[in-house]
Design an enzyme around this catalytic site. Structure first.
Site, PDB file in Angstrom:
ATOM      1  N   ILE A  65       0.857  -1.187   0.000  1.00 58.83           N
ATOM      2  CA  ILE A  65       0.000   0.000   0.000  1.00 58.83           C
ATOM      3  C   ILE A  65       0.897   1.244   0.000  1.00 58.83           C
ATOM      4  O   ILE A  65       1.009   1.948   1.014  1.00 58.83           O
ATOM      5  CB  ILE A  65      -0.966   0.018   1.204  1.00 58.83           C
ATOM      6  CG1 ILE A  65      -1.681  -1.322   1.342  1.00 58.83           C
ATOM      7  CG2 ILE A  65      -1.983   1.153   1.049  1.00 58.83           C
ATOM      8  CD1 ILE A  65      -2.535  -1.450   2.596  1.00 58.83           C
ATOM      9  N   PRO A  66       1.554   1.510  -1.121  1.00 57.42           N
ATOM     10  CA  PRO A  66       2.389   2.720  -1.177  1.00 57.42           C
ATOM     11  C   PRO A  66       1.515   3.968  -1.063  1.00 57.42           C
ATOM     12  O   PRO A  66       0.414   4.015  -1.616  1.00 57.42           O
ATOM     13  CB  PRO A  66       3.060   2.621  -2.545  1.00 57.42           C
ATOM     14  CG  PRO A  66       2.234   1.681  -3.353  1.00 57.42           C
ATOM     15  CD  PRO A  66       1.562   0.768  -2.370  1.00 57.42           C
ATOM     16  N   HIS A  67       2.007   4.946  -0.327  1.00 54.13           N
ATOM     17  CA  HIS A  67       1.206   6.144  -0.124  1.00 54.13           C
ATOM     18  C   HIS A  67       2.087   7.349   0.163  1.00 54.13           C
ATOM     19  O   HIS A  67       3.253   7.209   0.539  1.00 54.13           O
ATOM     20  CB  HIS A  67       0.196   5.944   1.003  1.00 54.13           C
ATOM     21  CG  HIS A  67       0.825   5.545   2.300  1.00 54.13           C
ATOM     22  ND1 HIS A  67       1.134   4.234   2.598  1.00 54.13           N
ATOM     23  CD2 HIS A  67       1.229   6.270   3.355  1.00 54.13           C
ATOM     24  CE1 HIS A  67       1.680   4.188   3.793  1.00 54.13           C
ATOM     25  NE2 HIS A  67       1.769   5.406   4.282  1.00 54.13           N
ATOM     26  N   GLY A  68       1.490   8.517  -0.013  1.00 58.75           N
ATOM     27  CA  GLY A  68       2.195   9.756   0.250  1.00 58.75           C
ATOM     28  C   GLY A  68       1.265  10.946   0.082  1.00 58.75           C
ATOM     29  O   GLY A  68       0.115  10.793  -0.331  1.00 58.75           O
TER      30      GLY A  68
END
Length: 150
Positions: A65-68
């Site tokens: 779950i890559p996030h930014g």
């Protein structure tokens, strides 16, 4: 708030071709950059890689779950992607990731961003959902799986 409010059919990638983490992130960012010309794909990749450098978002069970956060975004965007072959995403269980949920959020929506990450985590903890996600034969089927569970 429902996760489905943030999902878009054109942000569902059923057959990621990437073979490593930077390529996966680039592939996931691509539809966002196309839909939102104000969003720099290079900046999005930098934000995501900076986050990955703090600790992997590959949480195990084939899930990442890559996030930014980005100041140029006006709304939260989610891109769902599937890799048929799996990608080394430096996951906590050291196994390849096949299910990806990219979450990019504006700087000012911290609470909503965290609630969405929590909903995605809950959804992906359901083994039946993960199996349906991985077994969907095409993009349309994958969209139906997402729509029916969110």
């Amino acid at each position: 708030m429902r996760l489905g409010e943030f999902l878009r059919k054109d942000f569902v990638l059923d057959d990621l071709q990437a073979s490593d983490k930077p390529e996966v992130l680039r592939e996931l960012v691509s539809p966002v950059a196309q839909a939102f010309p104000d969003v720099s794909p290079e900046k999005a990749l930098r934000v995501l890689m900076d986050r990955e450098n703090l600790g992997t978002t590959g949480i195990g069970d084939a899930v990442a779950i890559p996030h930014g956060k980005m100041d140029s975004l006006k709304e939260i965007v989610i891109v769902a992607g599937r890799s048929r072959g799996g990608v080394d995403f430096e996951a906590l269980d050291h196994k390849p990731c096949r299910i990806f949920f990219l979450v990019l959020a504006p700087e000012h929506v911290a609470g909503m961003h965290l609630r969405i990450l929590a909903q995605i985590s809950r959804l992906l903890s359901d083994e039946g959902f993960r199996e349906s996600f991985l077994d969907a034969p095409d993009r349309e089927s994958l969209w139906r799986v997402l729509s029916s569970h969110s």
